[in-house]
Design a protein around this motif. Structure first.
Motif, PDB file in Angstrom:
ATOM      1  N   VAL A 251      88.542  89.030  75.809  1.00  0.00           N
ATOM      2  CA  VAL A 251      89.709  89.631  75.157  1.00  0.00           C
ATOM      3  C   VAL A 251      89.988  88.870  73.862  1.00  0.00           C
ATOM      4  CG1 VAL A 251      92.166  90.166  75.333  1.00  0.00           C
ATOM      5  CG2 VAL A 251      90.681  90.408  77.336  1.00  0.00           C
ATOM      6  N   HIS A 252      90.101  89.616  72.768  1.00  0.00           N
ATOM      7  CA  HIS A 252      90.307  89.008  71.455  1.00  0.00           C
ATOM      8  C   HIS A 252      91.706  89.345  70.952  1.00  0.00           C
ATOM      9  CE1 HIS A 252      89.381  87.451  67.496  1.00  0.00           C
ATOM     10  NE2 HIS A 252      89.799  88.584  66.947  1.00  0.00           N
ATOM     11  N   LEU A 253      92.426  88.333  70.482  1.00  0.00           N
ATOM     12  CA  LEU A 253      93.771  88.506  69.923  1.00  0.00           C
ATOM     13  C   LEU A 253      93.706  88.338  68.407  1.00  0.00           C
ATOM     14  CD1 LEU A 253      96.885  88.742  70.088  1.00  0.00           C
ATOM     15  CD2 LEU A 253      96.955  86.259  70.512  1.00  0.00           C
ATOM     16  N   SER A 254      94.213  89.317  67.664  1.00  0.00           N
ATOM     17  CA  SER A 254      94.193  89.233  66.201  1.00  0.00           C
ATOM     18  C   SER A 254      95.580  89.535  65.649  1.00  0.00           C
ATOM     19  CB  SER A 254      93.170  90.210  65.615  1.00  0.00           C
ATOM     20  OG  SER A 254      93.528  91.553  65.896  1.00  0.00           O
ATOM     21  N   LEU A 255      95.835  88.993  64.458  1.00  0.00           N
ATOM     22  CA  LEU A 255      97.124  89.167  63.790  1.00  0.00           C
ATOM     23  C   LEU A 255      96.891  89.588  62.350  1.00  0.00           C
ATOM     24  CD1 LEU A 255     100.250  88.744  63.507  1.00  0.00           C
ATOM     25  CD2 LEU A 255      99.712  86.372  62.849  1.00  0.00           C
ATOM     26  N   GLU A 256      97.592  90.627  61.932  1.00  0.00           N
ATOM     27  CA  GLU A 256      97.599  91.056  60.536  1.00  0.00           C
ATOM     28  C   GLU A 256      99.059  91.040  60.083  1.00  0.00           C
ATOM     29  OE1 GLU A 256      95.894  94.910  60.539  1.00  0.00           O
ATOM     30  OE2 GLU A 256      93.920  94.235  61.245  1.00  0.00           O
ATOM     31  N   THR A 272     109.509  86.626  70.278  1.00  0.00           N
ATOM     32  CA  THR A 272     109.642  86.915  71.704  1.00  0.00           C
ATOM     33  C   THR A 272     108.978  88.242  72.062  1.00  0.00           C
ATOM     34  OG1 THR A 272     111.727  85.698  71.739  1.00  0.00           O
ATOM     35  CG2 THR A 272     111.281  87.162  73.595  1.00  0.00           C
ATOM     36  N   LEU A 273     109.169  89.237  71.217  1.00  0.00           N
ATOM     37  CA  LEU A 273     108.525  90.531  71.439  1.00  0.00           C
ATOM     38  C   LEU A 273     107.010  90.387  71.472  1.00  0.00           C
ATOM     39  CD1 LEU A 273     108.393  93.630  71.572  1.00  0.00           C
ATOM     40  CD2 LEU A 273     108.582  93.650  69.071  1.00  0.00           C
ATOM     41  N   VAL A 274     106.463  89.690  70.485  1.00  0.00           N
ATOM     42  CA  VAL A 274     105.016  89.495  70.418  1.00  0.00           C
ATOM     43  C   VAL A 274     104.529  88.709  71.631  1.00  0.00           C
ATOM     44  CG1 VAL A 274     103.165  88.335  69.141  1.00  0.00           C
ATOM     45  CG2 VAL A 274     104.899  89.672  67.908  1.00  0.00           C
ATOM     46  N   ASN A 275     105.238  87.637  71.951  1.00  0.00           N
ATOM     47  CA  ASN A 275     104.856  86.806  73.096  1.00  0.00           C
ATOM     48  C   ASN A 275     104.840  87.624  74.380  1.00  0.00           C
ATOM     49  OD1 ASN A 275     104.652  83.726  74.027  1.00  0.00           O
ATOM     50  ND2 ASN A 275     105.936  84.807  75.493  1.00  0.00           N
ATOM     51  N   GLU A 276     105.870  88.449  74.577  1.00  0.00           N
ATOM     52  CA  GLU A 276     105.979  89.240  75.802  1.00  0.00           C
ATOM     53  C   GLU A 276     104.897  90.311  75.863  1.00  0.00           C
ATOM     54  OE1 GLU A 276     107.945  90.217  79.474  1.00  0.00           O
ATOM     55  OE2 GLU A 276     107.868  88.462  78.157  1.00  0.00           O
ATOM     56  N   PHE A 277     104.637  90.963  74.730  1.00  0.00           N
ATOM     57  CA  PHE A 277     103.617  92.012  74.727  1.00  0.00           C
ATOM     58  C   PHE A 277     102.242  91.426  75.035  1.00  0.00           C
ATOM     59  CE2 PHE A 277     100.338  94.628  72.885  1.00  0.00           C
ATOM     60  CZ  PHE A 277     100.700  95.908  73.279  1.00  0.00           C
ATOM     61  N   VAL A 278     101.903  90.320  74.368  1.00  0.00           N
ATOM     62  CA  VAL A 278     100.587  89.720  74.581  1.00  0.00           C
ATOM     63  C   VAL A 278     100.435  89.263  76.036  1.00  0.00           C
ATOM     64  CG1 VAL A 278      99.054  87.820  73.940  1.00  0.00           C
ATOM     65  CG2 VAL A 278     100.337  89.042  72.170  1.00  0.00           C
ATOM     66  N   ALA A 285      96.668  94.786  81.216  1.00  0.00           N
ATOM     67  CA  ALA A 285      95.696  95.659  80.542  1.00  0.00           C
ATOM     68  C   ALA A 285      94.265  95.165  80.723  1.00  0.00           C
ATOM     69  CB  ALA A 285      96.029  95.764  79.056  1.00  0.00           C
ATOM     70  N   PHE A 286      94.114  93.871  80.961  1.00  0.00           N
ATOM     71  CA  PHE A 286      92.749  93.328  81.009  1.00  0.00           C
ATOM     72  C   PHE A 286      92.504  92.573  82.310  1.00  0.00           C
ATOM     73  CE2 PHE A 286      93.998  93.524  76.495  1.00  0.00           C
ATOM     74  CZ  PHE A 286      93.074  94.478  76.075  1.00  0.00           C
ATOM     75  N   SER A 287      93.022  93.119  83.382  1.00  0.00           N
ATOM     76  CA  SER A 287      92.748  92.539  84.691  1.00  0.00           C
ATOM     77  C   SER A 287      91.382  93.018  85.181  1.00  0.00           C
ATOM     78  CB  SER A 287      93.838  92.955  85.682  1.00  0.00           C
ATOM     79  OG  SER A 287      93.898  94.374  85.767  1.00  0.00           O
ATOM     80  N   ASN A 288      90.895  92.395  86.231  1.00  0.00           N
ATOM     81  CA  ASN A 288      89.622  92.786  86.852  1.00  0.00           C
ATOM     82  C   ASN A 288      88.447  92.738  85.876  1.00  0.00           C
ATOM     83  OD1 ASN A 288      91.001  93.346  89.279  1.00  0.00           O
ATOM     84  ND2 ASN A 288      91.558  95.386  88.511  1.00  0.00           N
ATOM     85  N   GLY A 289      88.474  91.768  84.956  1.00  0.00           N
ATOM     86  CA  GLY A 289      87.345  91.555  84.058  1.00  0.00           C
ATOM     87  C   GLY A 289      87.241  92.522  82.891  1.00  0.00           C
ATOM     88  N   ARG A 290      88.215  93.378  82.678  1.00  0.00           N
ATOM     89  CA  ARG A 290      88.171  94.317  81.559  1.00  0.00           C
ATOM     90  C   ARG A 290      88.252  93.536  80.251  1.00  0.00           C
ATOM     91  NH1 ARG A 290      90.039  99.961  81.238  1.00  0.00           N
ATOM     92  NH2 ARG A 290      90.293 100.507  79.029  1.00  0.00           N
ATOM     93  N   THR A 291      87.475  93.946  79.245  1.00  0.00           N
ATOM     94  CA  THR A 291      87.487  93.298  77.935  1.00  0.00           C
ATOM     95  C   THR A 291      88.146  94.224  76.908  1.00  0.00           C
ATOM     96  OG1 THR A 291      85.301  94.158  77.358  1.00  0.00           O
ATOM     97  CG2 THR A 291      85.390  92.008  78.465  1.00  0.00           C
ATOM     98  N   GLY A 292      88.484  93.647  75.764  1.00  0.00           N
ATOM     99  CA  GLY A 292      89.095  94.467  74.725  1.00  0.00           C
ATOM    100  C   GLY A 292      89.812  93.633  73.684  1.00  0.00           C
ATOM    101  N   ASP A 313      97.146  97.263  72.295  1.00  0.00           N
ATOM    102  CA  ASP A 313      95.985  96.748  73.011  1.00  0.00           C
ATOM    103  C   ASP A 313      95.054  97.918  73.333  1.00  0.00           C
ATOM    104  OD1 ASP A 313      96.626  98.012  75.543  1.00  0.00           O
ATOM    105  OD2 ASP A 313      98.037  96.384  75.952  1.00  0.00           O
ATOM    106  N   THR A 314      93.839  97.590  73.741  1.00  0.00           N
ATOM    107  CA  THR A 314      92.841  98.616  74.074  1.00  0.00           C
ATOM    108  C   THR A 314      92.656  98.733  75.573  1.00  0.00           C
ATOM    109  OG1 THR A 314      91.062  96.984  73.826  1.00  0.00           O
ATOM    110  CG2 THR A 314      91.631  98.298  71.887  1.00  0.00           C
ATOM    111  N   GLY A 315      93.738  98.460  76.301  1.00  0.00           N
ATOM    112  CA  GLY A 315      93.680  98.587  77.757  1.00  0.00           C
ATOM    113  C   GLY A 315      93.806 100.036  78.193  1.00  0.00           C
ATOM    114  N   PRO A 316      94.073 100.284  79.478  1.00  0.00           N
ATOM    115  CA  PRO A 316      94.123 101.639  80.030  1.00  0.00           C
ATOM    116  C   PRO A 316      95.458 102.338  79.800  1.00  0.00           C
ATOM    117  CG  PRO A 316      94.449 100.041  81.782  1.00  0.00           C
ATOM    118  CD  PRO A 316      94.165  99.249  80.539  1.00  0.00           C
ATOM    119  N   GLY A 317      96.416 101.675  79.137  1.00  0.00           N
ATOM    120  CA  GLY A 317      97.717 102.284  78.945  1.00  0.00           C
ATOM    121  C   GLY A 317      98.610 102.098  80.158  1.00  0.00           C
TER     122      GLY A 317
END
Length: 367
Positions: A251-256, A272-278, A285-292, A313-317
């Motif tokens: 899982v890659h975290l990027s900031l623009e 706080t919003l960013v911290n909570e979302f991440v 979103a990335f449990s069970n080995g899911r990448t994104g 994020d690119t998780g399953p929603g």
């Protein structure tokens, strides 16, 4: 004749030393005042002079070439016992200077005029004085100018002392705040390890992330000094660097983030919003080995004076049955947005990922 000590000599010296100015380097602000005094009065010598216990020390001087002289030959040590302004047209006619080698020598100092440098409580610290090698007098304009320039010297000294006191106070506050935040974080960590229920663990994790966000912001506020605004992009960059280290594998975290200063309260809310979302993305979103990928974006909004923050994020929603208005993303997010940013949180969820965004007006910093 050596001058008698001032009637309040101990108080006077304590006040002088409180400015922490003695033996400091030359500074343009004081040098300029001495130069201007010499030019206005048309004298060969001008001095910003401070009277210590056994010497007179010159913060600035024109025409002398030394930084201090013994108190025994000091004209100013006599002057600080007098009124606010003293003018001696001919030093050899003044009995206090009759045996002063600086006045009797060749060339002797034959003229003196000085405005006393007084602290706010009326204690004389020294003088702004002009001297020359021939008897003479000043006109009224020159006397008034010398008084004004002496007040400017005191303004500079008072400002230096205030800045020094402010620095010491900020260092003490910084130390206390850091210790308090570290103690609080340690206490939460202990409780987190002992917590048995998932809800309690989640609540403590939220509290801990909030403490960490405040600690990061405090460090940045301390570095910025007296500025009323905080560099939001720098704050988020540091936050994302720290959170990237604990990202799940793959899982890659990027900031623009565009450069933007914002009031501290709004920086805390966005952080706080960013911290909570991440944290939510990492966990759900990335449990069970899911990448994104998790992406944070901060840009100027559509309206003047606004910022738009987007977290995705690119998780399953989100699950279809989740009601985001009732805390599906964590009640902390909703509370922060409504109470601190005054903006509605837009949520878009699909099988390709989750995106939350908001646009809020930047507040003007408090005066």
């Amino acid at each position: 004749m050596e001058a008698k000590p001032h009637p309040r000599q101990k108080d006077r010296l304590d006040r002088l030393h409180s400015y922490d100015i003695l033996d400091s380097e030359r500074e343009t602000d004081f040098d300029d005042i001495a130069q201007l005094a010499s030019k206005i009065c048309g004298t060969a010598i001008s001095v910003v002079n401070l009277i210590d216990a056994d010497r007179q020390w010159f913060k600035a001087e024109v025409g002398l070439g030394v930084r201090e002289t013994p108190l025994q030959t000091s004209i100013c040590s006599h002057v600080i016992l007098e009124e606010d302004f003293v003018e001696i047209p001919d030093t050899l006619k003044d009995p206090r200077m009759a045996d002063n080698p600086l006045c009797n020598g060749h060339p002797g100092l034959r003229f003196y005029a000085g405005a006393i440098l007084k602290s706010e409580d009326g204690l004389p610290l020294g003088t702004l004085c002009v001297l020359d090698y021939a008897p003479r007098t000043l006109n009224q304009m020159q006397r008034d100018a010398l008084r004004v320039l002496a007040r400017q010297v005191m303004a500079q000294l008072d400002m230096r002392r205030a800045l020094s006191a402010n620095t010491l106070l900020r260092q003490e506050v910084d130390h206390r705040v850091k210790n308090s935040l570290q103690s609080l974080s340690s206490l939460v960590s202990i409780q987190l390890r002992r917590a048995q229920h998932k809800e309690a663990q989640r609540a403590l994790q939220t509290v801990q992330s909030r403490i960490e966000a405040v600690a990061r912001l405090h460090s940045q506020l301390y570095r910025t000094g007296d500025r009323m605004l905080v560099d939001l992009s720098a704050h988020l960059k540091e936050m994302c660097r720290n959170m990237a280290h604990v990202a799940p594998p793959g899982v890659h975290l990027s900031l623009e983030a565009e450069d933007c200063d914002a009031p501290a309260g709004q920086v805390v809310a966005v952080g706080t919003l960013v911290n909570e979302f991440v944290a939510n993305s990492y966990k759900h979103a990335f449990s069970n080995g899911r990448t994104g990928r998790v992406t944070i974006s901060v840009a100027h909004g559509d309206l003047p004076g606004t910022l738009r923050v987007t977290c995705s994020d690119t998780g399953p929603g989100l699950p279809r049955d989740v009601d985001t208005s009732k805390g599906g993303l964590g009640t902390l997010i909703t509370q922060v947005i409504s109470a601190e940013l005054g903006a509605e949180l837009d949520v878009a969820s699909s099988s390709d990922g989750l995106q939350v965004s908001l646009e809020f007006a930047l507040e003007a910093p408090e005066a």
